[in-house]
Design an enzyme around this catalytic site. Sequence first.
Site, PDB file in Angstrom:
ATOM      1  N   GLN A  88       1.236  -9.784  -2.977  1.00 10.40           N
ATOM      2  CA  GLN A  88       2.683  -9.964  -3.120  1.00 10.40           C
ATOM      3  C   GLN A  88       3.002 -10.350  -4.570  1.00 10.40           C
ATOM      4  O   GLN A  88       4.171 -10.386  -4.959  1.00 10.40           O
ATOM      5  CB  GLN A  88       3.199 -11.067  -2.183  1.00 10.40           C
ATOM      6  CG  GLN A  88       3.006 -10.761  -0.703  1.00 10.40           C
ATOM      7  CD  GLN A  88       3.327 -11.955   0.154  1.00 10.40           C
ATOM      8  OE1 GLN A  88       4.493 -12.210   0.500  1.00 10.40           O
ATOM      9  NE2 GLN A  88       2.299 -12.717   0.501  1.00 10.40           N
ATOM     10  N   ASN A  89       1.959 -10.641  -5.338  1.00  4.77           N
ATOM     11  CA  ASN A  89       2.163 -11.107  -6.714  1.00  4.77           C
ATOM     12  C   ASN A  89       2.496  -9.946  -7.639  1.00  4.77           C
ATOM     13  O   ASN A  89       2.071  -8.813  -7.404  1.00  4.77           O
ATOM     14  CB  ASN A  89       0.909 -11.833  -7.223  1.00  4.77           C
ATOM     15  CG  ASN A  89       0.590 -13.053  -6.373  1.00  4.77           C
ATOM     16  OD1 ASN A  89       1.458 -13.553  -5.650  1.00  4.77           O
ATOM     17  ND2 ASN A  89      -0.651 -13.506  -6.415  1.00  4.77           N
ATOM     18  N   HIS A 106       5.243  -6.063  -3.981  1.00  7.73           N
ATOM     19  CA  HIS A 106       6.555  -6.478  -4.493  1.00  7.73           C
ATOM     20  C   HIS A 106       6.783  -6.065  -5.947  1.00  7.73           C
ATOM     21  O   HIS A 106       7.659  -6.604  -6.616  1.00  7.73           O
ATOM     22  CB  HIS A 106       6.717  -8.005  -4.347  1.00  7.73           C
ATOM     23  CG  HIS A 106       6.758  -8.419  -2.911  1.00  7.73           C
ATOM     24  ND1 HIS A 106       6.511  -9.720  -2.503  1.00  7.73           N
ATOM     25  CD2 HIS A 106       6.983  -7.725  -1.771  1.00  7.73           C
ATOM     26  CE1 HIS A 106       6.609  -9.802  -1.183  1.00  7.73           C
ATOM     27  NE2 HIS A 106       6.880  -8.594  -0.711  1.00  7.73           N
ATOM     28  N   GLY A 171      -3.306 -17.991  -0.245  1.00  6.41           N
ATOM     29  CA  GLY A 171      -2.203 -18.522  -1.068  1.00  6.41           C
ATOM     30  C   GLY A 171      -0.849 -17.890  -0.817  1.00  6.41           C
ATOM     31  O   GLY A 171      -0.125 -17.549  -1.754  1.00  6.41           O
ATOM     32  N   THR A 172      -0.485 -17.732   0.469  1.00  4.35           N
ATOM     33  CA  THR A 172       0.873 -17.263   0.766  1.00  4.35           C
ATOM     34  C   THR A 172       1.443 -18.077   1.919  1.00  4.35           C
ATOM     35  O   THR A 172       0.739 -18.399   2.871  1.00  4.35           O
ATOM     36  CB  THR A 172       0.919 -15.744   1.115  1.00  4.35           C
ATOM     37  OG1 THR A 172       2.245 -15.396   1.544  1.00  4.35           O
ATOM     38  CG2 THR A 172      -0.076 -15.357   2.192  1.00  4.35           C
ATOM     39  N   PRO A 199      -2.149 -24.642   4.942  1.00  6.92           N
ATOM     40  CA  PRO A 199      -2.149 -23.365   5.683  1.00  6.92           C
ATOM     41  C   PRO A 199      -1.032 -23.285   6.725  1.00  6.92           C
ATOM     42  O   PRO A 199      -0.774 -24.231   7.433  1.00  6.92           O
ATOM     43  CB  PRO A 199      -3.520 -23.359   6.353  1.00  6.92           C
ATOM     44  CG  PRO A 199      -3.971 -24.783   6.391  1.00  6.92           C
ATOM     45  CD  PRO A 199      -3.323 -25.469   5.234  1.00  6.92           C
ATOM     46  N   ASN A 200      -0.393 -22.089   6.770  1.00  7.56           N
ATOM     47  CA  ASN A 200       0.657 -21.846   7.768  1.00  7.56           C
ATOM     48  C   ASN A 200       0.137 -20.752   8.705  1.00  7.56           C
ATOM     49  O   ASN A 200       0.473 -19.582   8.584  1.00  7.56           O
ATOM     50  CB  ASN A 200       1.932 -21.371   7.036  1.00  7.56           C
ATOM     51  CG  ASN A 200       2.953 -20.789   8.005  1.00  7.56           C
ATOM     52  OD1 ASN A 200       2.936 -21.112   9.193  1.00  7.56           O
ATOM     53  ND2 ASN A 200       3.819 -19.916   7.511  1.00  7.56           N
TER      54      ASN A 200
HETATM   55  N1  APR Z   1      -4.570 -22.239  -3.915  1.00  6.78           N
HETATM   56  C1  APR Z   1      -4.225 -21.580  -2.775  1.00  6.78           C
HETATM   57  N2  APR Z   1      -2.984 -21.630  -2.230  1.00  6.78           N
HETATM   58  C2  APR Z   1      -2.079 -22.396  -2.876  1.00  6.78           C
HETATM   59  C3  APR Z   1      -2.359 -23.109  -4.066  1.00  6.78           C
HETATM   60  C4  APR Z   1      -3.677 -23.000  -4.584  1.00  6.78           C
HETATM   61  N3  APR Z   1      -4.039 -23.659  -5.707  1.00  6.78           N
HETATM   62  N4  APR Z   1      -1.223 -23.773  -4.446  1.00  6.78           N
HETATM   63  C5  APR Z   1      -0.273 -23.464  -3.532  1.00  6.78           C
HETATM   64  N5  APR Z   1      -0.790 -22.656  -2.581  1.00  6.78           N
HETATM   65  C6  APR Z   1      -0.133 -22.070  -1.413  1.00  6.78           C
HETATM   66  C7  APR Z   1       1.000 -22.866  -0.834  1.00  6.78           C
HETATM   67  O1  APR Z   1       0.498 -23.823   0.095  1.00  6.78           O
HETATM   68  C8  APR Z   1       1.821 -21.781  -0.135  1.00  6.78           C
HETATM   69  O2  APR Z   1       1.345 -21.545   1.175  1.00  6.78           O
HETATM   70  O3  APR Z   1       0.449 -20.855  -1.836  1.00  6.78           O
HETATM   71  C9  APR Z   1       1.563 -20.549  -0.993  1.00  6.78           C
HETATM   72  C10 APR Z   1       2.724 -20.177  -1.882  1.00  6.78           C
HETATM   73  O4  APR Z   1       3.795 -19.814  -1.064  1.00  6.78           O
HETATM   74  P1  APR Z   1       5.106 -19.197  -1.743  1.00  6.78           P
HETATM   75  O5  APR Z   1       5.478 -20.030  -2.918  1.00  6.78           O
HETATM   76  O6  APR Z   1       6.091 -18.970  -0.655  1.00  6.78           O
HETATM   77  O7  APR Z   1       4.613 -17.797  -2.344  1.00  6.78           O
HETATM   78  P2  APR Z   1       4.398 -16.441  -1.562  1.00  6.78           P
HETATM   79  O8  APR Z   1       3.977 -16.672  -0.143  1.00  6.78           O
HETATM   80  O9  APR Z   1       3.508 -15.597  -2.403  1.00  6.78           O
HETATM   81  O10 APR Z   1       5.890 -15.802  -1.574  1.00  6.78           O
HETATM   82  C11 APR Z   1       6.026 -14.511  -1.042  1.00  6.78           C
HETATM   83  O11 APR Z   1       8.339 -14.496  -1.689  1.00  6.78           O
HETATM   84  O12 APR Z   1       9.940 -14.940  -3.247  1.00  6.78           O
HETATM   85  C12 APR Z   1       9.195 -13.943  -2.706  1.00  6.78           C
HETATM   86  O13 APR Z   1       8.596 -11.921  -3.705  1.00  6.78           O
HETATM   87  C13 APR Z   1       8.324 -13.280  -3.725  1.00  6.78           C
HETATM   88  O14 APR Z   1       6.080 -12.435  -3.453  1.00  6.78           O
HETATM   89  C14 APR Z   1       6.916 -13.558  -3.213  1.00  6.78           C
HETATM   90  C15 APR Z   1       7.133 -13.781  -1.738  1.00  6.78           C
END
Ligand code: APR
Length: 228
Positions: A88-89, A106, A171-172, A199-200
Amino acid sequence: MTKPICVVLTGAGISAESGIPTFRAEDGLWAGHKIEEVCTPEALKKNRAKVLDFYNERRRNAQAAQPNAAHLVLVELEKAYDVHIITQNVDDLHERAGSKNVLHLHGELNKARSSFDPDYIVPCFDDQKLEDKDENGYPMRPHIVFFGENVPMLPKAEELVKKADIVIVIGTSLQVYPANGLVNEAPSWAKIYLIDPHPNSGFIRQQVEIIAMKAGAGVPKVVNALLK
Ligand code: APR
């Protein structure tokens, strides 16, 4: 002998230890910016300069960042598995780490796209300017999927997950549709891992092995176990 297929689904968390902010942390990108002002088609119409500035800053930050241990160890996995990264990055840290098969759901910061012809996509490593135009004189835009826009790479991503023997989710927050449903496309017998300090796993229908750690330590742990 064909290698087992390992699909890796990554989000902002895998780039956090490279210094790139995530979205939904208290100090995340969506704490400092309003989605409707920088990441919607309406924002692009109403306030192109603000949208371009937001992505120019993110592009510069991503270019200054380096792949971390999690990105790098996923390349090692290619020794024994047919690895496909679905991220998603929009940064290019997986590519810069050396991963061969990277699919961006994305979009990508290092590409720009015509605001008229979605197939007109060009490299973009510098700041986008308001006056940038495509070959027909239409304004250019970031090659990013905004909220409310469709996700052209989704069918390809679904096909990959459906063939996976192993799925590693890293990490999402699994809060954004349709990316968050991908893991549930995995075959019922696939092994699923979730690596995230918070984790979710509620969204994941299957049995999942949770590694409640940051990616920098958690991904090497899983990869080493898979390469044993
Ligand atoms: N290592 C692993 N996971 C981590 C770390 C780390 N060091 N730090 C934070 N996290 C986790 C958090 O606990 C969370 O579950 O990474 C996740 C980040 O979640 P979001 O900020 O929601 O990012 P993401 O899930 O990638 O967002 C998805 O949302 O805004 C849109 O398009 C954008 O691609 C993005 C999408």
